[in-house]
Design a protein around this motif. Structure first.
Motif, mmCIF file in Angstrom:
data_model
loop_
_atom_site.group_PDB
_atom_site.id
_atom_site.type_symbol
_atom_site.label_atom_id
_atom_site.label_comp_id
_atom_site.label_asym_id
_atom_site.label_seq_id
_atom_site.Cartn_x
_atom_site.Cartn_y
_atom_site.Cartn_z
ATOM 1 N N MET A 27 0.829 -1.201 0.000
ATOM 2 C CA MET A 27 0.000 0.000 0.000
ATOM 3 C C MET A 27 0.867 1.256 0.000
ATOM 4 S SD MET A 27 -3.364 0.764 2.358
ATOM 5 C CE MET A 27 -4.088 -0.831 1.964
ATOM 6 N N LEU A 28 1.969 1.215 0.753
ATOM 7 C CA LEU A 28 2.901 2.340 0.739
ATOM 8 C C LEU A 28 3.472 2.563 -0.653
ATOM 9 C CD1 LEU A 28 4.887 1.798 4.066
ATOM 10 C CD2 LEU A 28 3.384 3.711 3.519
ATOM 11 N N GLU A 29 3.796 1.466 -1.355
ATOM 12 C CA GLU A 29 4.292 1.578 -2.733
ATOM 13 C C GLU A 29 3.273 2.294 -3.609
ATOM 14 O OE1 GLU A 29 6.960 -0.310 -4.602
ATOM 15 O OE2 GLU A 29 8.053 -0.719 -2.753
ATOM 16 N N TRP A 30 2.007 1.915 -3.451
ATOM 17 C CA TRP A 30 0.952 2.546 -4.248
ATOM 18 C C TRP A 30 0.862 4.041 -3.943
ATOM 19 C CZ3 TRP A 30 -3.555 0.676 -7.188
ATOM 20 C CH2 TRP A 30 -3.341 -0.612 -7.717
ATOM 21 N N LEU A 31 1.039 4.414 -2.689
ATOM 22 C CA LEU A 31 0.991 5.828 -2.337
ATOM 23 C C LEU A 31 2.141 6.590 -2.978
ATOM 24 C CD1 LEU A 31 0.144 5.806 1.495
ATOM 25 C CD2 LEU A 31 -1.363 6.487 -0.374
ATOM 26 N N TYR A 32 3.353 6.108 -2.764
ATOM 27 C CA TYR A 32 4.529 6.846 -3.207
ATOM 28 C C TYR A 32 4.662 6.893 -4.726
ATOM 29 C CZ TYR A 32 6.494 7.694 1.414
ATOM 30 O OH TYR A 32 6.707 8.168 2.685
ATOM 31 N N THR A 33 4.306 5.813 -5.398
ATOM 32 C CA THR A 33 4.426 5.822 -6.864
ATOM 33 C C THR A 33 3.195 6.424 -7.530
ATOM 34 O OG1 THR A 33 3.576 3.548 -7.020
ATOM 35 C CG2 THR A 33 5.963 3.826 -6.881
ATOM 36 N N ILE B 26 -9.599 4.552 4.410
ATOM 37 C CA ILE B 26 -8.312 4.516 5.110
ATOM 38 C C ILE B 26 -7.766 5.922 5.324
ATOM 39 C CG2 ILE B 26 -5.964 3.577 5.096
ATOM 40 C CD1 ILE B 26 -6.969 1.517 3.022
ATOM 41 N N PHE B 27 -7.779 6.721 4.261
ATOM 42 C CA PHE B 27 -7.073 8.007 4.283
ATOM 43 C C PHE B 27 -7.997 9.218 4.268
ATOM 44 C CE2 PHE B 27 -4.462 4.934 1.772
ATOM 45 C CZ PHE B 27 -3.441 4.764 2.698
ATOM 46 N N GLY B 28 -9.308 9.007 4.388
ATOM 47 C CA GLY B 28 -10.296 10.072 4.211
ATOM 48 C C GLY B 28 -10.029 11.359 4.958
ATOM 49 N N PRO B 29 -9.880 11.341 6.308
ATOM 50 C CA PRO B 29 -9.687 12.594 7.043
ATOM 51 C C PRO B 29 -8.447 13.371 6.587
ATOM 52 C CG PRO B 29 -10.252 10.806 8.538
ATOM 53 C CD PRO B 29 -9.995 10.173 7.201
ATOM 54 N N ASP B 30 -7.332 12.668 6.380
ATOM 55 C CA ASP B 30 -6.111 13.348 5.935
ATOM 56 C C ASP B 30 -6.260 13.865 4.514
ATOM 57 O OD1 ASP B 30 -4.614 12.984 8.305
ATOM 58 O OD2 ASP B 30 -4.163 10.923 7.737
ATOM 59 N N TRP B 31 -6.926 13.093 3.665
ATOM 60 C CA TRP B 31 -7.116 13.530 2.279
ATOM 61 C C TRP B 31 -7.955 14.798 2.218
ATOM 62 C CZ3 TRP B 31 -4.260 12.126 -1.621
ATOM 63 C CH2 TRP B 31 -4.643 12.476 -2.920
ATOM 64 N N VAL C 292 3.541 14.512 2.092
ATOM 65 C CA VAL C 292 2.146 14.072 1.936
ATOM 66 C C VAL C 292 2.062 12.564 2.126
ATOM 67 C CG1 VAL C 292 0.301 13.729 0.245
ATOM 68 C CG2 VAL C 292 1.382 15.975 0.482
ATOM 69 N N CYS C 293 2.950 11.844 1.473
ATOM 70 C CA CYS C 293 2.923 10.371 1.576
ATOM 71 C C CYS C 293 3.214 9.919 2.998
ATOM 72 C CB CYS C 293 3.908 9.751 0.594
ATOM 73 S SG CYS C 293 3.400 9.898 -1.140
ATOM 74 N N GLN C 294 4.115 10.614 3.687
ATOM 75 C CA GLN C 294 4.397 10.250 5.067
ATOM 76 C C GLN C 294 3.192 10.480 5.956
ATOM 77 O OE1 GLN C 294 7.195 8.647 6.398
ATOM 78 N NE2 GLN C 294 5.659 8.482 8.018
ATOM 79 N N LEU C 295 2.484 11.580 5.701
ATOM 80 C CA LEU C 295 1.256 11.869 6.453
ATOM 81 C C LEU C 295 0.250 10.745 6.264
ATOM 82 C CD1 LEU C 295 -0.657 13.863 8.009
ATOM 83 C CD2 LEU C 295 -1.349 14.695 5.736
ATOM 84 N N LEU C 296 0.046 10.317 5.034
ATOM 85 C CA LEU C 296 -0.916 9.246 4.755
ATOM 86 C C LEU C 296 -0.411 7.919 5.316
ATOM 87 C CD1 LEU C 296 -1.840 10.172 1.065
ATOM 88 C CD2 LEU C 296 -3.150 10.681 3.133
ATOM 89 N N ALA C 297 0.893 7.697 5.237
ATOM 90 C CA ALA C 297 1.459 6.435 5.721
ATOM 91 C C ALA C 297 1.230 6.244 7.217
ATOM 92 C CB ALA C 297 2.949 6.380 5.403
ATOM 93 N N ASN C 298 1.121 7.357 7.939
ATOM 94 C CA ASN C 298 0.891 7.255 9.374
ATOM 95 C C ASN C 298 -0.415 6.531 9.688
ATOM 96 O OD1 ASN C 298 3.277 8.614 9.925
ATOM 97 N ND2 ASN C 298 2.289 10.625 10.053
#
Length: 377
Positions: free
Chosen positions: A304-310, A334-339, A368-374
């Motif tokens: 999932m992290l790969e999908w975010l970063y790429t 998964i990422f709604g509030p941060d998005w 941004v990706c680090q924020l979502l990765a959290n």
């Protein structure tokens, strides 16, 4: 279909900013070629024929064109290469003649990527390039005449002393030759490089991050005004069909096989990478051993992290349907509030089909990706 990456670890001279693995003694080229062909034989690859081949480095253009043809012929015999495959070779303007470029094209290379970096001699000297602006212009002329399907250029900006005007002139001068792909990279100063050590000694001051950000946005707007598609953070093409298909494999999770020292490979379950030492690589392959340094099986979270970063590196973003199909979860669940927060700050945008960053968001993609990765911790 998958991609084949071939790492050519030879350079005439190391550039001041480069931290890719390479050596400056090219006397081992014949031994390297033989080991490369042997590595092909002992590699276990069942992902089908390749539809892209990429000679990276290092400086692949230090190889004689006949050697490139030899490598392609052996790879086609062992793995299979699609008839319409994109075959890219990175070339340093200081290492090629007009005859070389024509010979590379006849050897089977149909896409050339010239490491121009700048058409300003002062900038080239700061970067430690071996070529001059004049040699870069010659190489551009020769490449456009050699019959390649596609000609691309690498450029670097964010160089100390560079201005918006001088960078725009670089872009305008390169575009005058008619390339159909530009990779415009922000100068990254790694501690382990000569440039990093010069910075530590206080020999220069890096460009202010705010100014670098302004140049990023200007580059995007300028090249789009010239008809280029800004399809990935650093990459621009004259239409989707001129995008680098090999790099799209990396960003879209297609399988790829890496050959040569320091080369990385990826299949859906995980990745592996070769030893970053030419002598050790030669010894291992000649002994019939896989020259692997390490491998890892990716967890679902890592995928999932790969999908975010790429995915968020690309202008098209992450496809909502493909994300659900792959992970059986909705992106916003998964990422709604941060998005939502990213959208409110002008860093992200969404549609019913995809989730993507704005140009401003691309500037801060790592954060941004680090924020979502959290959210995955």
């Amino acid at each position: 279909m998958g991609g084949l990456y071939i790492h050519v670890p030879f350079c005439r001279k190391k550039c001041r900013y480069c931290d890719f693995y390479s050596v400056t003694d090219d006397s081992a080229i014949p031994a390297y070629i033989q080991a490369l062909k042997r590595e092909m034989q002992i590699r276990d690859w069942d992902a089908g024929p390749f539809d892209t081949v990429f000679f990276g480095g290092g400086t692949p253009s230090v190889l004689p064109p006949g050697r490139v043809a030899e490598i392609l012929e052996r790879a086609s015999l062992i793995f299979g290469i699609a008839p319409d495959a994109e075959v890219t070779l990175e070339a340093n303007p200081g290492t090629v003649s007009q005859n070389d470029l024509e010979a590379f094209q006849q050897a089977g290379v149909n896409r050339i990527s010239l490491g121009v970096q700048s058409l300003d001699d002062q900038t080239l000297q700061f970067l430690g390039r071996i070529h001059s602006a004049f040699e870069a212009r010659l190489a551009l002329d020769w490449a456009m005449e050699a019959g390649f399907d596609s000609v691309g250029c690498d450029l670097i900006y964010g160089v100390p002393g560079q201005t918006r005007e001088s960078w725009t002139k670089d872009l305008e001068d390169v575009l005058a030759y008619g390339p159909d792909h530009l990779s415009c990279y922000i100068l990254t100063i790694e501690e382990s490089t000569p440039l990093g050590r010069a910075l530590e000694r206080g020999e220069f001051s890096p460009m202010d991050e705010g100014r670098v950000g302004e140049l990023f946005l200007h580059t995007s707007d300028f090249l789009e005004s010239k008809g280029f598609l800004h399809y990935e953070i650093s990459n621009f093409s004259r239409g989707r069909e001129k995008a680098c298909r090999h790099n799209l494999h990396y960003w879209n999770h297609a399988p790829y096989l890496g050959l040569g020292p320091a080369a990385h490979s990826f299949l859906e379950i995980g990745r592996q990478w070769n030893v970053s030492d030419l002598e050790i690589y030669l010894a291992m392959v000649n002994a019939g051993r896989m020259p692997m340094e390490e491998s890892e099986i990716l967890t679902e979270e890592q995928h999932m992290l790969e999908w975010l970063y790429t995915g968020l590196r690309q202008a098209k973003g992450i496809d909502a349907g493909a994300f659900f199909q792959r992970f059986d979860r909705e992106f916003l669940d998964i990422f709604g509030p941060d998005w939502k927060r990213l959208q409110d700050e002008g860093l992200a945008r969404e549609s019913s089909q995809s989730f993507a960053l704005t140009k401003k968001g691309m500037l801060f993609s790592d954060g941004v990706c680090q924020l979502l990765a959290n959210r995955l911790e």
